[in-house]
Design a protein around this motif. Sequence first.
Motif, mmCIF file in Angstrom:
data_model
loop_
_atom_site.group_PDB
_atom_site.id
_atom_site.type_symbol
_atom_site.label_atom_id
_atom_site.label_comp_id
_atom_site.label_asym_id
_atom_site.label_seq_id
_atom_site.Cartn_x
_atom_site.Cartn_y
_atom_site.Cartn_z
ATOM 1 N N ALA A 1 45.233 10.794 119.581
ATOM 2 C CA ALA A 1 44.457 11.595 120.535
ATOM 3 C C ALA A 1 44.549 13.077 120.191
ATOM 4 O O ALA A 1 43.547 13.808 120.251
ATOM 5 N N GLN A 2 45.753 13.528 119.818
ATOM 6 C CA GLN A 2 45.930 14.934 119.449
ATOM 7 C C GLN A 2 45.147 15.267 118.177
ATOM 8 O O GLN A 2 44.558 16.355 118.064
ATOM 9 N N ASP A 58 49.444 6.406 119.472
ATOM 10 C CA ASP A 58 48.216 6.620 120.246
ATOM 11 C C ASP A 58 48.116 8.082 120.691
ATOM 12 O O ASP A 58 47.026 8.681 120.665
ATOM 13 N N LYS A 59 49.241 8.657 121.083
ATOM 14 C CA LYS A 59 49.250 10.062 121.505
ATOM 15 C C LYS A 59 48.894 10.978 120.337
ATOM 16 O O LYS A 59 48.107 11.922 120.486
ATOM 17 N N GLN A 77 51.772 11.039 112.335
ATOM 18 C CA GLN A 77 51.164 9.753 112.674
ATOM 19 C C GLN A 77 51.435 8.714 111.588
ATOM 20 O O GLN A 77 51.728 7.549 111.867
ATOM 21 N N ALA A 112 52.805 3.822 121.513
ATOM 22 C CA ALA A 112 52.395 4.884 122.440
ATOM 23 C C ALA A 112 52.438 6.245 121.743
ATOM 24 O O ALA A 112 51.547 7.089 121.939
ATOM 25 N N ALA A 113 53.483 6.454 120.930
ATOM 26 C CA ALA A 113 53.583 7.715 120.182
ATOM 27 C C ALA A 113 52.428 7.853 119.199
ATOM 28 O O ALA A 113 51.851 8.941 119.037
#
Length: 218
Positions: free
Chosen positions: A59-60, A55-56, A192, A52-53
Amino acid sequence: MILAGGPLATTADQFTDNIGADQQKLAQNASTLQQLQASIASAQLQEPQLQAAIDKLNAQIAQTEALVRQNQSILDGISANLAATQAKLVEEQTKLAQTKDHLAQQLVIVYELQQQSTPINNLFTSHNFNDFWQSLIETRRISGETNQVTAQVQEMESEVQADVDQIKVQQAQQQSVVAEMVATKNQLAQEQATQQKALAALQAAQAADQAKVAQLTA
């Protein structure tokens, strides 16, 4: 009759020892299995959190890259405007130089006229007062036009130079914005990569634990 302490007694003791060793091994295996299962369960909880981290962050990064492209486009527009305005400035400077040359020639003519003929001389050499007055007006007209044209060209040059200076400020500000966004994107990419590395390590450890569990339960 078999005496106590004979071969049967030794065999029984060995059997008892073997049972004890097996039981101890089973207990150790059970403890190890429990630890492995706990580790696997913990990894299974951490894995979606890490994903989840990641994926976030993805997106950023995508959002930041879009902003970089958008602001780079703005910067390109400013740079193009600056180039066009600088070209216009060169054009105005060339025009000013040409105008100054032309006006300088006119000023020479005016100066020579003033040296060769004063208003009194003009009055005496003119056939009538109207000729004198017209000559005086013509001399002053050339001088006045010289000053007027020079002022107009210099004013245009100043305006274009002010535009160039203003656009340069805008360009510097936009360059700062783009550089800041690129730095943010790079920082997000590093985060990331760190999270991705942690996820890969976690998955590898989980796979190793699962292989150990498979061996213990085989």
